[in-house]
Write a protein that holds these residues in place. Structure first.
Motif, PDB file in Angstrom:
ATOM      1  N   ILE A   3     102.472  -7.356  44.700  1.00  0.00           N
ATOM      2  CA  ILE A   3     103.757  -7.994  44.390  1.00  0.00           C
ATOM      3  C   ILE A   3     104.890  -7.170  44.993  1.00  0.00           C
ATOM      4  N   ALA A   4     104.826  -5.855  44.850  1.00  0.00           N
ATOM      5  CA  ALA A   4     105.867  -4.982  45.418  1.00  0.00           C
ATOM      6  C   ALA A   4     105.942  -5.157  46.933  1.00  0.00           C
ATOM      7  N   GLN A   5     104.780  -5.204  47.583  1.00  0.00           N
ATOM      8  CA  GLN A   5     104.760  -5.392  49.045  1.00  0.00           C
ATOM      9  C   GLN A   5     105.387  -6.725  49.418  1.00  0.00           C
ATOM     10  N   ARG A   6     105.057  -7.766  48.677  1.00  0.00           N
ATOM     11  CA  ARG A   6     105.595  -9.100  48.949  1.00  0.00           C
ATOM     12  C   ARG A   6     107.111  -9.132  48.739  1.00  0.00           C
ATOM     13  N   LEU A   7     107.595  -8.451  47.712  1.00  0.00           N
ATOM     14  CA  LEU A   7     109.021  -8.462  47.429  1.00  0.00           C
ATOM     15  C   LEU A   7     109.855  -7.779  48.517  1.00  0.00           C
ATOM     16  N   VAL A   8     109.321  -6.732  49.121  1.00  0.00           N
ATOM     17  CA  VAL A   8     110.113  -6.003  50.118  1.00  0.00           C
ATOM     18  C   VAL A   8     109.993  -6.576  51.523  1.00  0.00           C
ATOM     19  N   LYS A   9     109.069  -7.492  51.761  1.00  0.00           N
ATOM     20  CA  LYS A   9     108.918  -8.103  53.099  1.00  0.00           C
ATOM     21  C   LYS A   9     110.121  -8.947  53.455  1.00  0.00           C
TER      22      LYS A   9
END
Length: 192
Positions: A186-192
């Motif tokens: 989720i963190a990776q998806r949010l910062v993309k």
């Protein structure tokens, strides 16, 4: 730099929702997000009143509320955020009353004649709802997805709902490493 609001919508201190949100904050920092760009909003520590449906907020092109509580103070942060994540326990097959009240207070963003139903100037936000329950992960996926879709009202263009099931007691999320992996994703998806 991107700004994120992480909402613990549990009435319980140090419960599974808080553990998830704190871990997600760490995962965002691991992705390079500055501590100052992560706002933890723990509802059990805040004053969040019910929406009065007075429509005073509907008379303006910006977000305001006549109530003087922590939710009214959060409105500018919701407007400027790039991502909003709400974690809630499931009570009686629904998100917590605190989560529902938080979402109801999005009314100052509502604009019926906008294609996304929002007066937000920032219409590319990302939103995630995490439903945490005793049941199976499958039991509340649809509820989490439907709840996340309502974040379009604050300008969220990309929304996702997740269900973390099999969590019976306070702190039991720690017994599920797969959910911490999901929080990293989720963190990776949010910062993309």
């Amino acid at each position: 730099m991107s700004k994120f609001i992480l909402v613990d919508a549990s009435p319980r201190k140090k419960g599974n929702s808080e553990i998830a949100i704190k871990y997600l904050a760490k995962a965002l920092r691991d992705q390079g997000v500055l501590e100052s760009d992560i706002h933890l909003f723990k509802i059990h520590e805040k004053s969040v009143n019910f929406c009065k449906a007075c429509d005073a907020c509907q008379l303006r092109d910006y977000q305001m509320c006549v109530q003087k509580d922590d939710m009214s103070a959060l409105l500018p942060d919701l407007e400027s955020a790039d991502g909003i994540v709400l974690a809630s326990p499931i009570y009686n097959q629904m998100l917590s009353a605190q989560a529902v009240t938080f979402i109801d207070r999005f009314y100052p963003f509502f604009k019926a004649d906008d294609s996304m139903w929002t007066n937000s100037k920032k219409k590319n936000k990302k939103a995630v709802v995490i439903a945490i329950s005793w049941g199976t992960s499958h039991d509340y996926e649809k509820l989490a997805e439907n709840s996340a879709s309502g974040f379009c009202q604050i300008g969220a263009k990309s929304t996702r709902g997740y269900s973390f099931g099999g969590i019976k007691d306070k702190g039991d999320i720690r017994l599920h490493p797969e959910y911490f992996q999901k929080l990293n994703e989720i963190a990776q998806r949010l910062v993309k």
